[in-house]
Structure formats: structure tokens, C-alpha cells
Write an enzyme that holds these catalytic residues in place. Structure first.
Site, PDB file in Angstrom:
ATOM      1  N   PRO A  31       0.792  -1.228   0.000  1.00  0.00           N
ATOM      2  CA  PRO A  31       0.000   0.000   0.000  1.00  0.00           C
ATOM      3  C   PRO A  31       0.829   1.284   0.000  1.00  0.00           C
ATOM      4  CG  PRO A  31      -0.108  -1.091   2.134  1.00  0.00           C
ATOM      5  CD  PRO A  31       0.543  -2.060   1.184  1.00  0.00           C
ATOM      6  N   ASN A  32       0.335   2.241  -0.762  1.00  0.00           N
ATOM      7  CA  ASN A  32       0.862   3.610  -0.855  1.00  0.00           C
ATOM      8  C   ASN A  32       2.161   3.724  -1.660  1.00  0.00           C
ATOM      9  OD1 ASN A  32      -1.250   4.781   0.790  1.00  0.00           O
ATOM     10  ND2 ASN A  32      -0.279   3.728   2.512  1.00  0.00           N
ATOM     11  N   ARG A  49       5.127  11.061  -2.664  1.00  0.00           N
ATOM     12  CA  ARG A  49       4.843  10.741  -1.263  1.00  0.00           C
ATOM     13  C   ARG A  49       6.072  11.016  -0.389  1.00  0.00           C
ATOM     14  NH1 ARG A  49       4.683   4.634   1.230  1.00  0.00           N
ATOM     15  NH2 ARG A  49       3.885   5.218   3.275  1.00  0.00           N
ATOM     16  N   TYR A  71      11.140   8.966   1.340  1.00  0.00           N
ATOM     17  CA  TYR A  71      11.143   7.870   0.364  1.00  0.00           C
ATOM     18  C   TYR A  71      11.838   8.211  -0.952  1.00  0.00           C
ATOM     19  CZ  TYR A  71       7.726   5.967   3.625  1.00  0.00           C
ATOM     20  OH  TYR A  71       7.114   5.487   4.761  1.00  0.00           O
ATOM     21  N   ASN A 116       8.130  -5.391  -0.640  1.00  0.00           N
ATOM     22  CA  ASN A 116       8.001  -4.224   0.222  1.00  0.00           C
ATOM     23  C   ASN A 116       6.519  -4.163   0.574  1.00  0.00           C
ATOM     24  OD1 ASN A 116       7.788  -1.818   1.544  1.00  0.00           O
ATOM     25  ND2 ASN A 116       8.991  -0.637   0.056  1.00  0.00           N
ATOM     26  N   ALA A 137       3.051  -0.591   5.018  1.00  0.00           N
ATOM     27  CA  ALA A 137       2.621  -0.641   6.425  1.00  0.00           C
ATOM     28  C   ALA A 137       2.117  -2.028   6.838  1.00  0.00           C
ATOM     29  CB  ALA A 137       1.539   0.406   6.673  1.00  0.00           C
ATOM     30  N   GLU A 153      12.739  -9.202   2.298  1.00  0.00           N
ATOM     31  CA  GLU A 153      11.952  -8.028   2.703  1.00  0.00           C
ATOM     32  C   GLU A 153      12.752  -6.765   2.371  1.00  0.00           C
ATOM     33  OE1 GLU A 153      11.283  -8.090   6.917  1.00  0.00           O
ATOM     34  OE2 GLU A 153      10.446  -6.062   6.953  1.00  0.00           O
ATOM     35  N   HIS A 186      12.746  -2.343   2.316  1.00  0.00           N
ATOM     36  CA  HIS A 186      12.165  -1.037   2.637  1.00  0.00           C
ATOM     37  C   HIS A 186      13.074   0.058   2.094  1.00  0.00           C
ATOM     38  CE1 HIS A 186       9.307  -2.951   5.260  1.00  0.00           C
ATOM     39  NE2 HIS A 186      10.297  -3.653   5.756  1.00  0.00           N
ATOM     40  N   ARG A 217      13.006   4.947  12.635  1.00  0.00           N
ATOM     41  CA  ARG A 217      11.765   5.728  12.571  1.00  0.00           C
ATOM     42  C   ARG A 217      10.899   5.470  13.814  1.00  0.00           C
ATOM     43  NH1 ARG A 217       9.110   5.130   6.883  1.00  0.00           N
ATOM     44  NH2 ARG A 217       7.977   6.930   7.703  1.00  0.00           N
TER      45      ARG A 217
HETATM   46  C1  DQA Z   1       8.170   1.298   3.914  1.00  0.00           C
HETATM   47  C2  DQA Z   1       8.249   1.523   5.431  1.00  0.00           C
HETATM   48  C3  DQA Z   1       6.892   1.303   6.080  1.00  0.00           C
HETATM   49  O1  DQA Z   1       6.966   1.528   7.478  1.00  0.00           O
HETATM   50  C4  DQA Z   1       5.867   2.247   5.493  1.00  0.00           C
HETATM   51  O2  DQA Z   1       4.590   1.980   6.041  1.00  0.00           O
HETATM   52  C5  DQA Z   1       5.824   2.205   4.006  1.00  0.00           C
HETATM   53  C6  DQA Z   1       7.095   2.141   3.274  1.00  0.00           C
HETATM   54  C7  DQA Z   1       9.505   1.650   3.217  1.00  0.00           C
HETATM   55  O3  DQA Z   1       9.685   1.232   2.071  1.00  0.00           O
HETATM   56  O4  DQA Z   1      10.343   2.351   3.790  1.00  0.00           O
HETATM   57  O5  DQA Z   1       4.770   2.299   3.392  1.00  0.00           O
HETATM   58  O6  DQA Z   1       7.915  -0.073   3.673  1.00  0.00           O
END
Ligand code: DQA
Length: 160
Positions: free
Chosen positions: A10-11, A18, A23, A74, A77, A98, A100, A107
Site C-alpha cells: 500500500p501507498n 509521497r 522515500y 516491500n 505498512a 523483505e 524497505h 523511525r
Molecule cells: C516502507 C516503510 C513502512 O513503514 C511504510 O509503512 C511504508 C514504506 C519503506 O519502504 O520504507 O509504506 O515499507
């Protein structure tokens, strides 16, 4: 060629606009293009799926059982909340990395817990878009170590 699912949660479709201070300013499309090109140079065909929906991510993982040799994820959240995603990763038994963009450990405390980490080979966090490239590099090593497998089957036997 090996086949790897690149899954973005998501997102992440909003990358580029964003919170660029966290990011970066690269779009997801651009990141995926760079990742696809790098993967190909290592003998990996990358297939990308992005969804904002937990169930769609789980469906993509189930489908990957039929064609993928590994998963790079990735989960956004959902990393911190989704037992269902963790169970799906555990169920499909594919080597998973995994990823990020940000360093989740630098954070907010709620980001320090990854519920998917225990079912992944490892985690790459904090290198911006390069996290994806580092994950592809790591995935190619994992796949190369797997007994008897090599892109295009050029190497028939594993080293002892
Ligand atoms: C994320 C880190 C997560 O905590 C966050 O909710 C994201 C992006 C990252 O790529 O840094 O949506 O996965």
C-alpha cells in the site's frame, strides 16, 4: 532465467510525490524499470505487482507458487500489521527478501516490528530505491546456491 515476484504494498504507487524526504523522489515505475533491467542482467525475470489491498497481495503470493523461484516484497505498512501476509509467505515456501526504502529501525517505534521478517531470508532497509537493487543481488546469490539450479541450466552440477 529465474523468475521472481516483486511485490509492492500500500501507498507505494505514490512514490515520487509521497514524503520525498523519507522515500526519495523516484517514481515506482522508474524504480521497477531499473530493478527489471538489473535483474535481467543477473538472469532473473522480474514480474511486478503493486496493490493497496491486503487480499490482492496474498492472491499474488498464492499465484507465485505456480511460477516464481523467489519473492522480493516491500509490504509497506502491512509489514508491521499483517499476520495474513506473513502466513501467506510462510505457506508458499519461496525464498523471500523483505525490502524497505527507509530505515524502519530509525523511525517511529511502531515501524521497528516486522511481522513478516521471521519468514524472510533477510531484510534490506534504508537504502532508498537502491534497496530493491541490493535485494535483487541477494536473490541471485540465494538462487545460485540452490542445488542444481542455474539460469538457463548452463551449470549442470553444484560445486562441493
Ligand atoms: C516502507 C516503510 C513502512 O513503514 C511504510 O509503512 C511504508 C514504506 C519503506 O519502504 O520504507 O509504506 O515499507
Amino acid at each position: 532465467m529465474w523468475h521472481v515476484l516483486l511485490l509492492n504494498g500500500p501507498n507505494l504507487n505514490l512514490l515520487g510525490t509521497r514524503e520525498p524526504n523519507i522515500y526519495g523522489s523516484e517514481t515506482l515505475e522508474r524504480i521497477v524499470q531499473r530493478a527489471t533491467d538489473y535483474a535481467r542482467s543477473l538472469g532473473i525475470e522480474l514480474r511486478h505487482v503493486q496493490s493497496n489491498h491486503e487480499g490482492a497481495l496474498i492472491d499474488a503470493l498464492h499465484e507465485a507458487r505456480a511460477w516464481a523461484d523467489g519473492v522480493i516484497i516491500n509490504a509497506g505498512a502491512y509489514t508491521h500489521t499483517s499476520i495474513a501476509l506473513r502466513d501467506a509467505l510462510s505457506a508458499i515456501q519461496l525464498p523471500t527478501i523483505e525490502v524497505h526504502l527507509s530505515n524502519i529501525y530509525a523511525r517511529e517505534p511502531f515501524r521497528h516490528i516486522s511481522v513478516i521478517a521471521p519468514v524472510c531470508v533477510g531484510c534490506i532497509s534504508g537504502f532508498g530505491a537502491e534497496s530493491y537493487l541490493l535485494a535483487i543481488h541477494a536473490m541471485s546469490s540465494i538462487l545460485a546456491r540452490q542445488e542444481g539450479s542455474h539460469p538457463n541450466d548452463e551449470t549442470p552440477t553444484a560445486q562441493v
